[in-house]
Design an enzyme around this catalytic site. Structure first.
Site, PDB file in Angstrom:
ATOM      1  N   ASN A   6       0.846  -1.193   0.000  1.00 40.91           N
ATOM      2  CA  ASN A   6       0.000   0.000   0.000  1.00 40.91           C
ATOM      3  C   ASN A   6       0.883   1.245   0.000  1.00 40.91           C
ATOM      4  O   ASN A   6       2.104   1.154  -0.025  1.00 40.91           O
ATOM      5  CB  ASN A   6      -0.973  -0.016   1.181  1.00 40.91           C
ATOM      6  CG  ASN A   6      -0.264  -0.084   2.523  1.00 40.91           C
ATOM      7  OD1 ASN A   6       0.463   0.831   2.903  1.00 40.91           O
ATOM      8  ND2 ASN A   6      -0.471  -1.182   3.260  1.00 40.91           N
ATOM      9  N   HIS A   7       0.251   2.403   0.032  1.00 41.55           N
ATOM     10  CA  HIS A   7       0.976   3.656  -0.150  1.00 41.55           C
ATOM     11  C   HIS A   7       1.539   4.268   1.133  1.00 41.55           C
ATOM     12  O   HIS A   7       2.112   5.357   1.099  1.00 41.55           O
ATOM     13  CB  HIS A   7       0.079   4.700  -0.821  1.00 41.55           C
ATOM     14  CG  HIS A   7      -0.324   4.351  -2.224  1.00 41.55           C
ATOM     15  ND1 HIS A   7       0.595   4.213  -3.239  1.00 41.55           N
ATOM     16  CD2 HIS A   7      -1.546   4.099  -2.758  1.00 41.55           C
ATOM     17  CE1 HIS A   7      -0.037   3.907  -4.353  1.00 41.55           C
ATOM     18  NE2 HIS A   7      -1.336   3.822  -4.100  1.00 41.55           N
TER      19      HIS A   7
END
Length: 401
Positions: A212-213
């Site tokens: 994920n970011h």
């Protein structure tokens, strides 16, 4: 109450080492953090740098003599000593260590240390053979016995070509040590605060992952804020490009299951857990032993299984539990539901669609919701300041007040 360096008075003593150019960078970093920096230089330091190097950065007079009638800080050197919140000697040569250890006061740096009641930090810098010398080691032990904080030195290649222990720490590390020393006896002293950070990675095969970011910046900022208030801070960190914060224990993990195991270990005896990590909700059911080839296929189906809810599974007695909710819609409703399901004392919610806050930036705009139903909206601020706000709300919930 602020836990930044804003308004702190730092007396920076510079002695005659080739590494003293790093003291200029340190002074710059301290000024950027809004500290007031008074620089004092020995005659030997003047062989490497001029007072102008520091005056241009600090916008304050630089002391180079104890006998300058034009300076309030020279003849009356106790002015710098009395107003200092901390005295730092960067770099500290073998000669300056010997002077300080034996109470000499024949230059502005050693005289200021003898006259101050503020905490003192020294950062040694010298050739490896000089630092390892029995006389220097005896002086270091003597300083430590007297409560002087020794920062470093690091190991590496010296200007002489020797390799060993004696390199001055980098300015960013020294700022961390200064924060640690100023935080001694803070309002979280004696407390252990565990923080999770970063985004977990779930392996697909030896090459590919589901990720994920999350950058980890929010979790790391919370841990630094806890350290600066005197706490024993621990980060359980998923992969991130961030450097390990000075004085903070960092436990590196990859997957959600690894993070869960590390949290179980670190939360034993802890006072609070702040779950700032972006933990994957799902993991691959079966990780391939070898890299999966294209083989001409246009589609690839991967079976996923749900990961356990890590913070909900932590049941340590009297542990304050704080969650984070990164949402793209129905922020308040989704965050409020997690308080009950995860057994949280409160939750910090943020809108990940905001362009000026959230993932991968230095600022955040959050909403804090608690068990009693209160909703508090905080303005845009640095993630460090968000960390301070979170810890302000953790403190009254800690066992024993």
């Amino acid at each position: 109450m602020t836990y930044s360096l804003e308004g702190k008075n730092i007396a920076l003593g510079v002695t005659g080492s080739i590494a003293c150019y790093k003291a200029v960078d340190l002074a710059s970093k301290l000024v950027q953090l809004q500290a007031n920096v008074d620089v004092l230089m020995t005659d030997a330091a003047l062989q490497f740098l001029t007072p102008l190097n520091f005056a241009a950065i600090t916008h304050r007079p630089v002391v180079t003599s104890m006998f300058d009638p034009e300076s309030e800080l020279s003849i009356n050197h106790v002015v710098a000593a009395e107003r200092a919140d901390l005295v730092a000697v960067v770099p500290a040569t073998a000669n300056s260590l010997a002077k300080i250890a034996h109470g000499r006061a024949d230059d502005p740096v050693s005289a200021t240390i003898l006259a101050t009641r503020a905490p003192v930090l020294v950062a040694p810098a010298m050739d490896a053979n000089m630092f390892d010398n029995t006389a220097t080691q005896a002086n270091v032990r003597l300083l430590e016995e007297r409560g002087v904080y020794i920062a470093g030195p690091a190991e590496g290649r010296m200007a002489s070509g020797l390799v060993g222990k004696g390199r001055l720490l980098e300015p960013s590390e020294l700022v961390g040590h200064i924060r640690i020393l100023l935080g001694h006896g803070g309002d979280l002293a004696g407390r252990k605060i565990v923080v999770s950070a970063g985004g977990t990675r779930e392996a697909i095969d030896p090459v590919r992952v589901i990720a994920n970011h999350s950058s980890g910046k929010m979790g790391y900022a919370i841990a630094e804020a806890a350290r600066d208030r005197g706490a024993e801070a621990v980060i359980v960190s998923a992969p991130t490009a961030l450097p390990n914060p000075t004085g903070v224990k960092v436990v590196k993990v990859n997957s959600a299951l690894e993070m869960g195991h590390a949290l179980d270990v670190e939360c034993t005896g802890a006072d609070a857990i702040v779950m700032a990590a972006a933990v994957a909700d799902w993991r691959v059911a079966e990780i391939a032993d070898q890299k999966v080839k294209k083989s001409g296929a246009n589609n690839w189906t991967i079976d996923l299984v749900k990961n356990p809810d890590l913070i909900a599974g932590i049941h340590a007695e009297k542990l304050v539990k704080v969650g984070f909710a990164a949402e793209s819609e129905d922020l308040i409703e989704n965050a409020r539901a997690k308080i009950q399901s995860k057994g949280l004392h409160f939750i910090v919610a943020n809108d990940i669609t905001a362009e000026d806050a959230g993932f991968a930036v230095d600022d955040n705009r959050v909403i804090i919701l608690d068990r009693e139903g209160s909703v508090e909206r905080l303005p845009l601020m640095s993630k460090y300041d968000v960390g301070v706000e979170v810890l302000d709300r953790v403190k009254p919930l800690l066992r024993g007040g």
